[in-house]
Scaffold this motif. Structure first.
Motif, PDB file in Angstrom:
ATOM      1  N   ASP A   2     -44.415 146.366 -12.211  1.00 30.31           N
ATOM      2  CA  ASP A   2     -45.532 146.711 -13.078  1.00 30.31           C
ATOM      3  C   ASP A   2     -46.593 145.613 -13.011  1.00 30.31           C
ATOM      4  OD1 ASP A   2     -44.613 144.582 -14.629  1.00 30.31           O
ATOM      5  OD2 ASP A   2     -43.640 145.877 -16.109  1.00 30.31           O
ATOM      6  N   GLU A   3     -47.722 145.850 -13.702  1.00 29.40           N
ATOM      7  CA  GLU A   3     -48.850 144.923 -13.613  1.00 29.40           C
ATOM      8  C   GLU A   3     -48.501 143.547 -14.177  1.00 29.40           C
ATOM      9  OE1 GLU A   3     -53.117 144.484 -15.753  1.00 29.40           O
ATOM     10  OE2 GLU A   3     -52.811 146.397 -14.728  1.00 29.40           O
ATOM     11  N   ARG A   4     -47.752 143.511 -15.252  1.00 28.03           N
ATOM     12  CA  ARG A   4     -47.393 142.230 -15.870  1.00 28.03           C
ATOM     13  C   ARG A   4     -46.589 141.359 -14.901  1.00 28.03           C
ATOM     14  NH1 ARG A   4     -43.076 140.156 -17.625  1.00 28.03           N
ATOM     15  NH2 ARG A   4     -41.939 142.117 -17.393  1.00 28.03           N
ATOM     16  N   GLU A   5     -45.590 141.951 -14.270  1.00 27.33           N
ATOM     17  CA  GLU A   5     -44.759 141.213 -13.325  1.00 27.33           C
ATOM     18  C   GLU A   5     -45.582 140.764 -12.116  1.00 27.33           C
ATOM     19  OE1 GLU A   5     -40.568 141.740 -10.823  1.00 27.33           O
ATOM     20  OE2 GLU A   5     -41.463 143.454 -11.887  1.00 27.33           O
ATOM     21  N   THR A  32     -47.215 146.597  -4.474  1.00 33.48           N
ATOM     22  CA  THR A  32     -48.484 146.935  -5.134  1.00 33.48           C
ATOM     23  C   THR A  32     -48.654 148.445  -5.318  1.00 33.48           C
ATOM     24  OG1 THR A  32     -49.665 146.996  -3.023  1.00 33.48           O
ATOM     25  CG2 THR A  32     -49.587 144.877  -4.168  1.00 33.48           C
ATOM     26  N   THR A  33     -47.565 149.181  -5.185  1.00 31.22           N
ATOM     27  CA  THR A  33     -47.642 150.648  -5.276  1.00 31.22           C
ATOM     28  C   THR A  33     -48.286 151.102  -6.581  1.00 31.22           C
ATOM     29  OG1 THR A  33     -45.602 150.796  -3.972  1.00 31.22           O
ATOM     30  CG2 THR A  33     -46.327 152.785  -5.152  1.00 31.22           C
ATOM     31  N   ASN A  34     -47.913 150.488  -7.686  1.00 26.39           N
ATOM     32  CA  ASN A  34     -48.428 150.901  -8.994  1.00 26.39           C
ATOM     33  C   ASN A  34     -49.515 149.958  -9.521  1.00 26.39           C
ATOM     34  OD1 ASN A  34     -46.521 153.083  -9.173  1.00 26.39           O
ATOM     35  ND2 ASN A  34     -44.954 151.552  -9.674  1.00 26.39           N
ATOM     36  N   ILE A  35     -50.099 149.155  -8.623  1.00 26.88           N
ATOM     37  CA  ILE A  35     -51.099 148.174  -9.026  1.00 26.88           C
ATOM     38  C   ILE A  35     -52.479 148.582  -8.530  1.00 26.88           C
ATOM     39  CG2 ILE A  35     -51.759 145.736  -8.944  1.00 26.88           C
ATOM     40  CD1 ILE A  35     -49.065 146.252 -10.292  1.00 26.88           C
ATOM     41  N   ASP A  36     -53.465 148.554  -9.403  1.00 31.35           N
ATOM     42  CA  ASP A  36     -54.854 148.800  -9.011  1.00 31.35           C
ATOM     43  C   ASP A  36     -55.479 147.458  -8.634  1.00 31.35           C
ATOM     44  OD1 ASP A  36     -57.472 149.459  -8.631  1.00 31.35           O
ATOM     45  OD2 ASP A  36     -57.781 150.387 -10.599  1.00 31.35           O
ATOM     46  N   LEU A  37     -55.540 147.173  -7.344  1.00 32.38           N
ATOM     47  CA  LEU A  37     -56.032 145.882  -6.874  1.00 32.38           C
ATOM     48  C   LEU A  37     -57.540 145.711  -7.063  1.00 32.38           C
ATOM     49  CD1 LEU A  37     -53.942 145.592  -3.583  1.00 32.38           C
ATOM     50  CD2 LEU A  37     -53.648 144.256  -5.669  1.00 32.38           C
ATOM     51  N   GLU A  78     -53.505 146.398   1.355  1.00 35.39           N
ATOM     52  CA  GLU A  78     -53.027 147.297   0.307  1.00 35.39           C
ATOM     53  C   GLU A  78     -54.177 148.006  -0.423  1.00 35.39           C
ATOM     54  OE1 GLU A  78     -49.847 148.001  -0.216  1.00 35.39           O
ATOM     55  OE2 GLU A  78     -49.198 146.624   1.357  1.00 35.39           O
ATOM     56  N   GLY A  79     -55.414 147.836   0.058  1.00 32.91           N
ATOM     57  CA  GLY A  79     -56.520 148.625  -0.493  1.00 32.91           C
ATOM     58  C   GLY A  79     -57.544 147.903  -1.340  1.00 32.91           C
TER      59      GLY A  79
END
Length: 213
Positions: A2-5, A32-37, A78-79
């Motif tokens: 998750d974003e926190r981790e 980074t699958t669930n992270i909005d970079l 990763e985008g």
């Protein structure tokens, strides 16, 4: 992850001395699958009192170019968008509010390969946050400045050639579509009598479409 981790791991690697072999392993394993970079998520510092996107965060805080590159490469792959300006930097009066502008203003010879990596992976060589890159580079004739200008002009040329090629491909595609259209019309006309009024009308429309093109 998750974003926190994600934030905790990146923040820890950025701010503390860790063996290079361990850094590489941890960065490559970041999920980074669930992270909005492209979302501001990192507290920059007490002075700034704002948040930075992951890409800008590592460029703003890391002084070790090799460590910075590992993060930049990971995030770009990763985008992460290298052209997004940082609102926090803008609000605090910084002119260099994008990763590329920040690296150029630092004028660190060791960062040239990092600048080229960003340019090769989507960074706009013409303008960053409405600032012309060539105008932004110092006007002196030091070796680094000359090298940097040549690098930017190189990617401007590449982008111009790519745009020209895309235009040519679009033109060729339109010509091909028109050729298929006219071939279909000619086959259709074969089923009608030459003197039929409908046939004459369709031939006139075919000729008109060619002239309009």
């Amino acid at each position: 992850m998750d974003e926190r981790e994600f934030r905790e791991i990146v923040d820890y690697i950025v701010k503390y001395n860790i063996p290079e072999s361990e850094i590489i392993e941890v960065i490559e394993s970041l999920d980074t699958t669930n992270i909005d970079l492209n979302k501001p998520m990192f507290d920059s510092d007490a002075y700034m009192n704002g948040k930075l996107r992951p890409l800008m965060f590592v460029i703003y805080h890391i002084f070790n170019v090799d460590k910075t590159f590992l993060f930049v490469k990971k995030f770009i792959e990763e985008g992460a968008d290298p052209n997004l300006p940082s609102e926090s930097l803008i609000n605090h009066g910084y002119t260099s509010s994008t990763p590329l502008l920040w690296l150029i203003e630092e004028n660190d010879p060791n960062s040239v390969f990092l600048i080229e990596y960003l340019l090769a992976h989507g960074a706009n060589p013409f303008k960053q946050d409405n600032i012309d890159l060539i105008d932004f580079i110092n006007s002196d004739d030091s070796l680094d400045q000359v090298k940097l200008k040549k690098l930017i002009n190189k990617y401007r040329y590449i982008y111009k050639m790519q745009r020209r090629r895309r235009r040519n491909l679009t033109y060729k595609k339109k010509r091909t579509q028109l050729a298929y259209k006219n071939l279909a019309l000619s086959k259709l006309l074969d089923t009608y009598d030459v003197d039929d009024p409908l046939t004459r009308h369709m031939r006139r429309e075919t000729i008109r479409s060619l002239m309009d093109y």
